[in-house]
Design a protein around this motif. Structure first.
Motif, PDB file in Angstrom:
ATOM      1  N   GLN A 106       0.818  -1.213   0.000  1.00 30.95           N
ATOM      2  CA  GLN A 106       0.000   0.000   0.000  1.00 30.95           C
ATOM      3  C   GLN A 106       0.855   1.268   0.000  1.00 30.95           C
ATOM      4  O   GLN A 106       0.385   2.338  -0.338  1.00 30.95           O
ATOM      5  N   LEU A 107       2.126   1.145   0.388  1.00 27.88           N
ATOM      6  CA  LEU A 107       3.029   2.297   0.402  1.00 27.88           C
ATOM      7  C   LEU A 107       3.728   2.520  -0.946  1.00 27.88           C
ATOM      8  O   LEU A 107       4.543   3.432  -1.069  1.00 27.88           O
ATOM      9  N   SER A 108       3.415   1.726  -1.952  1.00 29.53           N
ATOM     10  CA  SER A 108       4.081   1.872  -3.244  1.00 29.53           C
ATOM     11  C   SER A 108       3.909   3.258  -3.865  1.00 29.53           C
ATOM     12  O   SER A 108       4.814   3.708  -4.576  1.00 29.53           O
ATOM     13  N   PRO A 109       2.809   4.006  -3.623  1.00 31.86           N
ATOM     14  CA  PRO A 109       2.747   5.367  -4.162  1.00 31.86           C
ATOM     15  C   PRO A 109       3.831   6.287  -3.595  1.00 31.86           C
ATOM     16  O   PRO A 109       4.079   7.359  -4.138  1.00 31.86           O
ATOM     17  N   CYS A 110       4.482   5.875  -2.517  1.00 32.87           N
ATOM     18  CA  CYS A 110       5.547   6.676  -1.904  1.00 32.87           C
ATOM     19  C   CYS A 110       6.941   6.293  -2.411  1.00 32.87           C
ATOM     20  O   CYS A 110       7.923   6.941  -2.049  1.00 32.87           O
ATOM     21  N   ALA A 111       7.036   5.271  -3.218  1.00 31.73           N
ATOM     22  CA  ALA A 111       8.347   4.760  -3.645  1.00 31.73           C
ATOM     23  C   ALA A 111       9.202   5.836  -4.308  1.00 31.73           C
ATOM     24  O   ALA A 111      10.384   5.981  -3.992  1.00 31.73           O
ATOM     25  N   THR A 112       8.631   6.599  -5.214  1.00 31.95           N
ATOM     26  CA  THR A 112       9.407   7.622  -5.916  1.00 31.95           C
ATOM     27  C   THR A 112       9.876   8.703  -4.955  1.00 31.95           C
ATOM     28  O   THR A 112      11.032   9.131  -5.002  1.00 31.95           O
ATOM     29  N   ALA A 113       8.998   9.144  -4.057  1.00 29.79           N
ATOM     30  CA  ALA A 113       9.370  10.184  -3.087  1.00 29.79           C
ATOM     31  C   ALA A 113      10.468   9.694  -2.149  1.00 29.79           C
ATOM     32  O   ALA A 113      11.376  10.448  -1.793  1.00 29.79           O
ATOM     33  N   ILE A 114      10.409   8.430  -1.764  1.00 30.90           N
ATOM     34  CA  ILE A 114      11.410   7.885  -0.839  1.00 30.90           C
ATOM     35  C   ILE A 114      12.753   7.689  -1.535  1.00 30.90           C
ATOM     36  O   ILE A 114      13.799   7.954  -0.957  1.00 30.90           O
ATOM     37  N   THR A 115      12.734   7.273  -2.782  1.00 30.11           N
ATOM     38  CA  THR A 115      13.990   6.956  -3.461  1.00 30.11           C
ATOM     39  C   THR A 115      14.623   8.135  -4.183  1.00 30.11           C
ATOM     40  O   THR A 115      15.798   8.078  -4.514  1.00 30.11           O
TER      41      THR A 115
END
Length: 95
Positions: free
Chosen positions: A34-43
């Motif tokens: 469910q946190l995959s929408p945050c992947a770009t922001a985190i990486t």
């Protein structure tokens, strides 16, 4: 370098899928995917999307569980993940 971000994001999503914990807690289901929408922001240190913030708030009760998972902890406990949480107005939990 612009080609690198999609690959990194893809790797993060794969780690989340492969290591995603699905545990029921009260009214929430813990699912790291469910946190995959945050992947770009985190990486990539980009601003989190509204969807990312929504999912982060939804999954916040699960973050300590994710921090205990060796496959997820380096992403959840990263400086960028903490910045995303702050930007989204979701205090990072003390586990």
């Amino acid at each position: 370098m612009t080609m690198r971000v999609p690959w990194v994001a893809l790797c993060v999503v794969l780690v989340l899928v492969l290591g995603g914990a699905q545990v029921s807690m009260a009214a929430i289901t813990c699912n790291a995917l469910q946190l995959s929408p945050c992947a770009t922001a985190i990486t990539s240190s980009t601003k989190p999307t509204p969807m990312c913030c929504s999912k982060l708030k939804e999954q916040r009760p699960c973050l300590c569980k994710y921090l205990k998972d060796p496959k997820l902890q380096k992403f959840i406990n990263s400086p960028n993940a903490k910045k995303v949480a702050t930007t989204c107005g979701t205090p990072f939990p003390r586990c």
